[in-house]
Design a protein around this motif. Structure first.
Motif, short mmCIF file in Angstrom:
data_model
loop_
_atom_site.label_atom_id
_atom_site.label_comp_id
_atom_site.label_asym_id
_atom_site.label_seq_id
_atom_site.Cartn_x
_atom_site.Cartn_y
_atom_site.Cartn_z
N GLU A 225 -0.08 6.43 3.81
CA GLU A 225 -1.38 5.99 4.32
C GLU A 225 -1.26 4.71 5.15
N ALA A 226 -0.47 3.75 4.68
CA ALA A 226 -0.31 2.50 5.44
C ALA A 226 0.35 2.77 6.79
N VAL B 75 -8.73 6.45 4.93
CA VAL B 75 -9.03 5.34 3.99
C VAL B 75 -10.52 5.18 3.74
N ALA C 81 0.84 -1.20 0.00
CA ALA C 81 0.00 0.00 0.00
C ALA C 81 0.87 1.25 0.00
N PHE D 211 -7.01 4.71 -4.19
CA PHE D 211 -5.73 4.02 -4.03
C PHE D 211 -5.53 3.04 -5.18
N ALA E 240 -3.99 -2.17 -2.85
CA ALA E 240 -3.71 -1.41 -1.63
C ALA E 240 -4.57 -1.88 -0.47
N GLY F 59 -2.86 -4.27 1.66
CA GLY F 59 -1.84 -3.60 2.47
C GLY F 59 -2.45 -2.89 3.66
N PHE F 60 -3.60 -2.25 3.45
CA PHE F 60 -4.28 -1.58 4.57
C PHE F 60 -4.77 -2.59 5.60
#
Length: 295
Positions: free
Chosen positions: A105-106, A148, A101, A154, A158, A161-162
């Motif tokens: 943000e991650a 998110v 991600a 995204f 992603a 990943g989140f």
């Protein structure tokens, strides 16, 4: 480290204060975790976990051996399960989150863990939260939802990943809060947990990933990770969570995502969008509000 925090000449309030300060030192080192992980980009998550923990574990073992504390590594199965499970689970998920991600943000979503520490300290440790701490938690959670939630865009993949970022937040918060129940386990034992984590990560890497030979930049990142965020920080955090105030450390940790995010942006490893900026302010503001609560 533990011997310094437990000196017979130190009063109980001083021990708690110094232990909490040690936990703050860990938070400062963890501000560099995302940046160093991005410097090692290209190394598979489990391989990176194995290499960094091997470096940190060897360094920690050398310090423990120099102090004559090798016998303290002999701990029961529960202590090993708690230590290795927390270290391996969190970092394998964290490195996977940064690989799958967008880094900014991650990384911010990962910092649900301070929020969860504050919340879990009530049911697990019986500590009072109060309206001010709950309000701070709500602000931090709102920042993550904004980051998110609806309207955010995204790249494909992603979401996984989140999910990994949220998973590592849960793992680390449970590990941190339950450390208070493991006060009989000396901080020196963390050296053994680091080496066992490296071994576990290495085995799972060989089973599920393709090995990549790190270049010079990646090796530097691995060694710095082992010396700081994945080395000394664990000793400081262990002492802070076992003998300090987990509510205060959990709330002060809200400052880390701001510092960590800014380091990523300045290094060119991420873009500070308006969503990420507002989310970082909400997360840090929530931490400040909760950290100023009394009792």
């Amino acid at each position: 480290m533990s011997s310094l925090l437990n000196s017979p000449a130190t009063s109980a309030p001083e021990r708690v204060s110094r232990a909490t300060l040690a936990g703050c030192g860990a938070l400062a080192l963890w501000a560099f975790l995302a940046l160093l992980a991005r410097m090692a980009a290209g190394v598979p998550p489990l391989q990176l976990t194995a290499l960094a923990f091997a470096a940190g574990g060897v360094l920690a073992l050398a310090v423990v051996a120099a102090r004559g504390g090798l016998a303290l590594l002999r701990q029961g199965p529960l202590a090993w399960a708690h230590g290795v499970g927390g270290l391996f689970g969190y970092h394998a998920l964290y490195f996977a989150a940064l690989a799958l991600a967008p880094a900014v943000e991650a990384n911010l979503l990962n910092y649900l863990w301070p929020l969860l520490i504050v919340l879990l300290s009530a049911p697990i440790l019986g500590l009072r939260l109060g309206a001010r701490r709950l309000a701070g938690v709500a602000l931090g959670f709102a920042g993550c939802v904004l980051l998110v939630g609806a309207g955010a865009s995204f790249p494909p993949g992603a979401a996984l990943g989140f999910l990994a970022a949220a998973g590592c937040a849960l793992v680390w918060s449970v590990y941190s809060v339950t450390s208070k129940r493991m006060q009989a386990v000396p901080t020196e034992a963390v050296a053994g947990f680091c080496l066992a984590t490296a071994l576990l990560a290495g085995v799972t890497h060989l089973l599920f990933e393709t090995t990549v030979v790190p270049d010079a930049r990646q090796w530097v990142a691995v060694l710095l990770l082992g010396a700081g965020p994945l080395g000394a920080a664990f000793f400081l955090w262990d002492a802070g969570m076992k003998r300090g105030d987990p509510r205060l450390l959990g709330t002060l940790a809200y400052a880390v995502p701001v510092a960590s995010t800014l380091l990523l942006v300045v290094a060119g490893e991420g873009v500070l969008t308006w969503r990420a900026g507002v989310a970082a302010v909400l997360v840090a503001g929530g931490g400040l509000l909760a950290a100023t609560a009394r009792g």
